[in-house]
Motif scaffolding. Structure first.
Motif, PDB file in Angstrom:
ATOM      1  N   ALA A  45       0.652  -1.382   0.207  1.00 30.60           N
ATOM      2  CA  ALA A  45       0.013  -0.158  -0.008  1.00 30.60           C
ATOM      3  C   ALA A  45       1.080   1.162   0.098  1.00 30.60           C
ATOM      4  O   ALA A  45       2.341   1.069   0.127  1.00 30.60           O
ATOM      5  CB  ALA A  45      -0.859   0.450   1.332  1.00 30.60           C
ATOM      6  N   HIS A  49      -3.829   3.036   5.539  1.00 28.71           N
ATOM      7  CA  HIS A  49      -5.210   3.375   4.687  1.00 28.71           C
ATOM      8  C   HIS A  49      -6.914   2.755   4.564  1.00 28.71           C
ATOM      9  O   HIS A  49      -6.449   1.153   5.953  1.00 28.71           O
ATOM     10  CB  HIS A  49      -4.888   2.822   3.127  1.00 28.71           C
ATOM     11  N   ARG A  91      -1.922  -1.590   6.807  1.00 33.30           N
ATOM     12  CA  ARG A  91      -0.695  -1.262   6.149  1.00 33.30           C
ATOM     13  C   ARG A  91       0.580  -2.364   6.015  1.00 33.30           C
ATOM     14  O   ARG A  91       0.616  -2.437   7.266  1.00 33.30           O
ATOM     15  CB  ARG A  91       0.135   0.285   6.551  1.00 33.30           C
ATOM     16  N   LEU A 114     -11.147   5.896  -0.567  1.00 34.95           N
ATOM     17  CA  LEU A 114      -9.562   5.216  -0.233  1.00 34.95           C
ATOM     18  C   LEU A 114      -9.182   6.763   0.598  1.00 34.95           C
ATOM     19  O   LEU A 114      -9.799   7.738   0.082  1.00 34.95           O
ATOM     20  CB  LEU A 114      -9.141   5.601  -1.536  1.00 34.95           C
ATOM     21  N   LEU A 116      -6.681   7.508   2.694  1.00 38.95           N
ATOM     22  CA  LEU A 116      -4.631   7.675   2.937  1.00 38.95           C
ATOM     23  C   LEU A 116      -3.772   8.491   3.218  1.00 38.95           C
ATOM     24  O   LEU A 116      -4.495   9.477   3.038  1.00 38.95           O
ATOM     25  CB  LEU A 116      -4.377   7.165   1.241  1.00 38.95           C
ATOM     26  N   ARG A 118      -0.212   9.227   5.089  1.00 36.73           N
ATOM     27  CA  ARG A 118       1.067   9.140   5.266  1.00 36.73           C
ATOM     28  C   ARG A 118       1.921  10.116   6.299  1.00 36.73           C
ATOM     29  O   ARG A 118       1.279  11.062   6.941  1.00 36.73           O
ATOM     30  CB  ARG A 118       1.683   9.217   3.989  1.00 36.73           C
ATOM     31  N   THR A 142       2.848  10.367  -3.730  1.00 38.63           N
ATOM     32  CA  THR A 142       1.488  10.795  -2.621  1.00 38.63           C
ATOM     33  C   THR A 142       1.919  12.408  -1.790  1.00 38.63           C
ATOM     34  O   THR A 142       3.110  12.891  -1.574  1.00 38.63           O
ATOM     35  CB  THR A 142       2.316   9.624  -0.939  1.00 38.63           C
TER      36      THR A 142
END
Length: 155
Positions: A45, A49, A91, A114, A116, A118, A142
């Motif tokens: 991934a 997420h 993840r 989705l 997501l 980070r 990303t």
């Protein structure tokens, strides 16, 4: 009936060394199926997420795959499978010294929205992200939704 040789499928850009669209090649309509091979440190991934409408199952063929989950870290070894419900955050990562091979199955095929997350250095925290191709199409990046900083680059 449809049959494919996984090694002959195109390799998709992403966070894993190998990501092959098995379901697409088989013409699956109601589920997504992907084959992954991960080098040490890689993931299936782009980040931590959750899929709004899709449940996912990962079956580990070789090696051990670690998952960050809302309930803590979970290891899934070869011959084992793990399921994540729609909306459940996770993840994967290969924390081992060797390659990991895994089959990922998601249903329905359309994962829905989705979410997501980070780590963003500029923001100093884990933030919402979007995935975009680079202008030349040579990579996926990303990007932090809050500040626009690039947080990862995948070829």
């Amino acid at each position: 009936m449809e049959k494919v040789a996984i090694d002959e499928l195109d390799n998709w850009m992403g966070p894993a060394d190998v990501k092959r669209p098995v379901g697409q090649a088989l013409g699956t309509e109601h589920m997504g199926v992907r084959f992954y091979e991960l080098e040490p440190g890689e993931s299936t991934a782009f980040g931590y997420h959750a899929h709004g409408d899709q449940e996912e199952v990962f079956y580990v063929l070789d090696g051990t795959l670690a998952f960050e989950t809302e309930d803590g870290d979970v290891e899934v070894a070869d011959g084992e499978a793990v399921r994540f419900a729609p909306g459940e955050f996770q993840r994967s990562r290969n924390d081992s010294d060797g390659r990991v091979r895994v089959l990922g199955i998601g249903a329905p095929a359309d994962a829905g929205e989705l979410t997501l997350l980070r780590d963003c250095e500029a923001c100093g925290e884990r933030t919402d992200q979007e995935i975009e191709p680079t202008d030349d199409g040579a990579a996926l990046v990303t990007v932090c939704v809050e500040c626009g900083a690039e947080t990862g680059r995948f070829t």
